[in-house]
Design a protein around this motif. Sequence first.
Motif, PDB file in Angstrom:
ATOM      1  N   GLU A   1     -18.135 -17.381  15.983  1.00  0.00           N
ATOM      2  CA  GLU A   1     -16.954 -17.728  15.029  1.00  0.00           C
ATOM      3  C   GLU A   1     -17.142 -16.729  13.676  1.00  0.00           C
ATOM      4  OE1 GLU A   1     -16.250 -22.302  15.660  1.00  0.00           O
ATOM      5  OE2 GLU A   1     -18.121 -21.671  15.043  1.00  0.00           O
TER       6      GLU A   1
ATOM      7  N   CYS B   1      -9.119 -19.041   7.809  1.00  0.00           N
ATOM      8  CA  CYS B   1      -8.803 -18.887   9.272  1.00  0.00           C
ATOM      9  C   CYS B   1     -10.249 -18.794   9.847  1.00  0.00           C
ATOM     10  CB  CYS B   1      -7.967 -17.594   9.486  1.00  0.00           C
ATOM     11  SG  CYS B   1      -7.481 -17.657  11.324  1.00  0.00           S
TER      12      CYS B   1
ATOM     13  N   TYR C   1     -11.780 -17.202  13.186  1.00  0.00           N
ATOM     14  CA  TYR C   1     -11.421 -16.197  14.480  1.00  0.00           C
ATOM     15  C   TYR C   1     -12.646 -16.650  15.361  1.00  0.00           C
ATOM     16  CZ  TYR C   1      -8.788 -13.817  10.800  1.00  0.00           C
ATOM     17  OH  TYR C   1      -7.578 -13.635   9.725  1.00  0.00           O
ATOM     18  N   HIS C   2     -12.252 -16.186  16.821  1.00  0.00           N
ATOM     19  CA  HIS C   2     -13.198 -16.601  17.698  1.00  0.00           C
ATOM     20  C   HIS C   2     -13.465 -15.417  18.898  1.00  0.00           C
ATOM     21  CE1 HIS C   2     -11.501 -20.677  16.627  1.00  0.00           C
ATOM     22  NE2 HIS C   2     -12.792 -21.025  16.719  1.00  0.00           N
TER      23      HIS C   2
ATOM     24  N   THR D   1     -12.965  -9.687  20.425  1.00  0.00           N
ATOM     25  CA  THR D   1     -12.047 -10.681  20.110  1.00  0.00           C
ATOM     26  C   THR D   1     -10.433 -10.088  20.653  1.00  0.00           C
ATOM     27  OG1 THR D   1     -10.866 -12.325  18.430  1.00  0.00           O
ATOM     28  CG2 THR D   1     -11.476 -10.145  17.710  1.00  0.00           C
ATOM     29  N   TYR D   2      -9.627 -11.210  20.717  1.00  0.00           N
ATOM     30  CA  TYR D   2      -8.218 -10.879  21.060  1.00  0.00           C
ATOM     31  C   TYR D   2      -7.332 -11.103  19.916  1.00  0.00           C
ATOM     32  CZ  TYR D   2      -9.930  -9.601  25.619  1.00  0.00           C
ATOM     33  OH  TYR D   2     -10.624  -9.241  26.810  1.00  0.00           O
ATOM     34  N   GLU D   3      -7.960 -11.281  18.824  1.00  0.00           N
ATOM     35  CA  GLU D   3      -7.407 -11.810  17.639  1.00  0.00           C
ATOM     36  C   GLU D   3      -7.427 -10.545  16.764  1.00  0.00           C
ATOM     37  OE1 GLU D   3      -7.826 -16.084  16.399  1.00  0.00           O
ATOM     38  OE2 GLU D   3      -9.659 -15.573  17.218  1.00  0.00           O
ATOM     39  N   VAL D   4      -6.333  -9.974  15.789  1.00  0.00           N
ATOM     40  CA  VAL D   4      -6.386  -9.170  14.994  1.00  0.00           C
ATOM     41  C   VAL D   4      -7.340  -9.833  13.768  1.00  0.00           C
ATOM     42  CG1 VAL D   4      -5.079  -7.697  13.465  1.00  0.00           C
ATOM     43  CG2 VAL D   4      -4.496  -7.938  15.944  1.00  0.00           C
ATOM     44  N   ILE D   5      -8.288  -9.040  13.179  1.00  0.00           N
ATOM     45  CA  ILE D   5      -9.028  -9.365  11.973  1.00  0.00           C
ATOM     46  C   ILE D   5      -9.222  -8.598  11.042  1.00  0.00           C
ATOM     47  CG2 ILE D   5     -11.470 -10.191  11.378  1.00  0.00           C
ATOM     48  CD1 ILE D   5     -11.833 -11.254  14.304  1.00  0.00           C
TER      49      ILE D   5
ATOM     50  N   ASP E   1      -9.622  -0.825  18.257  1.00  0.00           N
ATOM     51  CA  ASP E   1      -8.553  -1.502  19.137  1.00  0.00           C
ATOM     52  C   ASP E   1      -8.625  -0.614  20.604  1.00  0.00           C
ATOM     53  OD1 ASP E   1      -8.008  -3.270  17.267  1.00  0.00           O
ATOM     54  OD2 ASP E   1      -6.332  -2.068  16.532  1.00  0.00           O
TER      55      ASP E   1
ATOM     56  N   ARG F   1      -6.064  -4.456  24.630  1.00  0.00           N
ATOM     57  CA  ARG F   1      -5.696  -5.547  23.734  1.00  0.00           C
ATOM     58  C   ARG F   1      -6.725  -6.312  23.358  1.00  0.00           C
ATOM     59  NH1 ARG F   1      -2.775  -9.749  27.584  1.00  0.00           N
ATOM     60  NH2 ARG F   1      -4.835 -10.022  27.737  1.00  0.00           N
TER      61      ARG F   1
ATOM     62  N   HIS G   1     -10.074  -6.019  20.439  1.00  0.00           N
ATOM     63  CA  HIS G   1     -10.527  -5.601  19.253  1.00  0.00           C
ATOM     64  C   HIS G   1     -11.877  -5.833  19.144  1.00  0.00           C
ATOM     65  CE1 HIS G   1      -6.091  -5.941  18.096  1.00  0.00           C
ATOM     66  NE2 HIS G   1      -5.952  -7.143  18.645  1.00  0.00           N
TER      67      HIS G   1
END
Length: 103
Positions: A7, A13, A15-16, A31-35, A65, A68, A70
Amino acid sequence: SVRIMAELITPTCTYHGVLWDISTCGACIQTYEVIPIGMSCTVRLHQHAGSQVVERQARLLWTDDVMRAHYVGMSFDEPIPVDSSTFLGVLIENSRASQESPD
């Protein structure tokens, strides 16, 4: 191979992701989230087969990236000890030993 959940907690926010690579002074999280990079956050790494959590303050330094996914690189404000006091210390110690062993 183990899956260590991660985490990254910022004031706005959480992120995971999963731990991709680690050293005593930093880590890379997939991760698959943009950080966004350049910020400080709290990093929590959860033991794969137990309840231990290692927490460090970190500075997010880079991102890469790939398709998909990151990959986010960071440096810790305090090193992780290379000993048996945390599950990560044992992983780092084992990783160093395998890199130093001749083939």
